[in-house]
Design an enzyme around this catalytic site. Structure first.
Site, PDB file in Angstrom:
ATOM      1  N   ASN A   9       0.872  -1.181   0.000  1.00 51.68           N
ATOM      2  CA  ASN A   9       0.000   0.000   0.000  1.00 51.68           C
ATOM      3  C   ASN A   9       0.905   1.225   0.000  1.00 51.68           C
ATOM      4  OD1 ASN A   9      -1.785   2.057   0.494  1.00 51.68           O
ATOM      5  ND2 ASN A   9      -2.266   1.421   2.598  1.00 51.68           N
ATOM      6  N   LYS A  11       0.131   4.272  -0.201  1.00 50.22           N
ATOM      7  CA  LYS A  11      -0.507   5.456   0.408  1.00 50.22           C
ATOM      8  C   LYS A  11      -0.278   6.686  -0.479  1.00 50.22           C
ATOM      9  CE  LYS A  11       0.100   3.348   4.884  1.00 50.22           C
ATOM     10  NZ  LYS A  11      -0.086   3.482   6.292  1.00 50.22           N
ATOM     11  N   HIS A  97      -9.533   0.925   4.683  1.00 49.11           N
ATOM     12  CA  HIS A  97      -8.274   1.139   5.415  1.00 49.11           C
ATOM     13  C   HIS A  97      -8.556   2.054   6.608  1.00 49.11           C
ATOM     14  CE1 HIS A  97      -4.229   2.399   6.393  1.00 49.11           C
ATOM     15  NE2 HIS A  97      -3.809   1.326   5.741  1.00 49.11           N
ATOM     16  N   GLU A  99      -7.044   4.464   7.783  1.00 47.02           N
ATOM     17  CA  GLU A  99      -6.867   5.905   7.523  1.00 47.02           C
ATOM     18  C   GLU A  99      -8.100   6.481   6.832  1.00 47.02           C
ATOM     19  OE1 GLU A  99      -3.047   5.517   5.569  1.00 47.02           O
ATOM     20  OE2 GLU A  99      -2.225   4.849   7.481  1.00 47.02           O
ATOM     21  N   GLU A 169      -5.748  -5.351  10.295  1.00 40.83           N
ATOM     22  CA  GLU A 169      -4.719  -4.351  10.568  1.00 40.83           C
ATOM     23  C   GLU A 169      -5.019  -3.668  11.898  1.00 40.83           C
ATOM     24  OE1 GLU A 169      -2.654  -2.987   6.780  1.00 40.83           O
ATOM     25  OE2 GLU A 169      -4.443  -1.788   6.917  1.00 40.83           O
ATOM     26  N   GLY A 175       2.137   1.869  10.881  1.00 41.23           N
ATOM     27  CA  GLY A 175       3.089   2.975  10.772  1.00 41.23           C
ATOM     28  C   GLY A 175       3.712   3.368  12.097  1.00 41.23           C
ATOM     29  N   SER A 215       3.154  -2.491  10.421  1.00 45.15           N
ATOM     30  CA  SER A 215       4.607  -2.483  10.646  1.00 45.15           C
ATOM     31  C   SER A 215       5.285  -3.808  10.305  1.00 45.15           C
ATOM     32  CB  SER A 215       4.926  -2.063  12.087  1.00 45.15           C
ATOM     33  OG  SER A 215       4.437  -0.760  12.323  1.00 45.15           O
TER      34      SER A 215
HETATM   35  C1  PEP Z   1      -0.942  -0.081   6.004  1.00 44.82           C
HETATM   36  O1  PEP Z   1      -1.002   1.103   5.795  1.00 44.82           O
HETATM   37  O2  PEP Z   1      -1.806  -0.827   5.524  1.00 44.82           O
HETATM   38  C2  PEP Z   1       0.174  -0.600   6.802  1.00 44.82           C
HETATM   39  C3  PEP Z   1       0.138  -1.840   7.198  1.00 44.82           C
HETATM   40  O3  PEP Z   1       1.190   0.286   7.071  1.00 44.82           O
HETATM   41  P1  PEP Z   1       2.594  -0.045   7.778  1.00 44.82           P
HETATM   42  O4  PEP Z   1       3.121  -1.320   7.171  1.00 44.82           O
HETATM   43  O5  PEP Z   1       3.469   1.132   7.455  1.00 44.82           O
HETATM   44  O6  PEP Z   1       2.323  -0.187   9.226  1.00 44.82           O
END
Ligand code: PEP
Length: 252
Positions: A9, A11, A97, A99, A169, A175, A215
């Site tokens: 992803n 972003k 997601h 976000e 998630e 992040g 992460s």
């Molecule tokens: C994401 O945005 O779906 C995600 C898992 O981000 P990160 O790997 O940076 O935590």
């Protein structure tokens, strides 16, 4: 055997030239290292989709978007519909997601609308769910994910569920550098699969890919992916770097 999936992803990162350069370098890596068995997906910003499709179309990497509109077409200035996404050559779209849920107030009902539009446009959906830190601390994480799936996803028919990949998630791990432990991931993934089994039956639950996101890095991916109900990952930060992303794919 469920197929393993690793989806990046991107972003809101990279201008057009930078994004296409990354797509080319990932494509080159997998053409030169064809032994990878996982399905690899890159979910780019909208502006990269058509160009990335040209780069990826003869290779093994699938393309996805990160969002689509909750309406099919018309006077919705600035929006991009599921059908438009499909017309770029993309096969997947991320819906729900965290976000999008938190910064753009996308509720379960809206996410269900988007999911149905995406499927009806011929896209497969990476449907995200997960709790925030406070909810985990209050031990409400199962309840939250249950609601997100029941309202966002479970209005779908069993045939439509064939087009779904779920990404668990935990928001506190996105992040932040914090990762759910492999056991925490497995516990939630099993819970999700059991819910799907209860609603749609064993066949559907057995073939449903459930990805972990939060992460994920080359150093922790193999351990998380080794859990029986973890079928791969949705990767944010580490997907912006060819070395890290390909190392995560190799960890599957
Ligand atoms: C994401 O945005 O779906 C995600 C898992 O981000 P990160 O790997 O940076 O935590």
């Amino acid at each position: 055997m469920r197929k393993k999936i690793v989806a990046g992803n991107w972003k809101m990162n990279m201008d057009l030239a930078e994004g296409l350069k990354l797509a080319s370098s990932i494509d080159k890596y997998f053409s030169e290292n064809p032994s990878n068995k996982a399905t690899v997906i890159v979910c780019t910003p909208f502006i990269h989709l058509a160009g990335a499709h040209e780069i990826l179309k003869h290779g093994k990497i699938a393309l996805g978007a990160q969002n689509c509109a909750s309406e099919a077409s018309g006077a919705f200035t600035g929006e991009i519909s599921a059908w438009m996404v499909k017309s770029t050559g993309a096969e997947y779209v991320i819906i729900g997601h965290s976000e999008r849920r938190s910064y753009y107030n996308e509720d379960d009902k809206t996410l269900n609308k988007k999911t149905l539009l995406a499927i009806n446009s011929g896209l497969k959906v990476i449907f995200c769910c997960g709790e925030v830190l406070k909810e985990r601390e209050e031990k409400k994480h199962f309840l939250i994910v249950k609601r997100q799936l029941e309202e966002g996803l479970f209005p779908l028919s069993v045939e439509q569920m064939d087009k779904i990949v779920i990404a668990y998630e935990p928001v506190w791990a996105i992040g932040t550098g914090l990762t759910a432990s492999p056991d925490q991931a497995q516990e939630m993934h099993k819970y999700i699969r059991d819910m799907v089994k209860e609603k749609y039956g064993n066949e559907c639950a057995k073939k449903l890919p459930v990805l972990y996101g939060g992460s994920c890095k080359p150093s922790n991916a193999a351990e998380i992916f080794s859990k029986p109900d973890v079928d791969g990952g949705l990767i944010g930060g580490a997907a912006l770097n060819k070395e890290d992303f390909t190392a995560i794919v190799e960890a599957v």
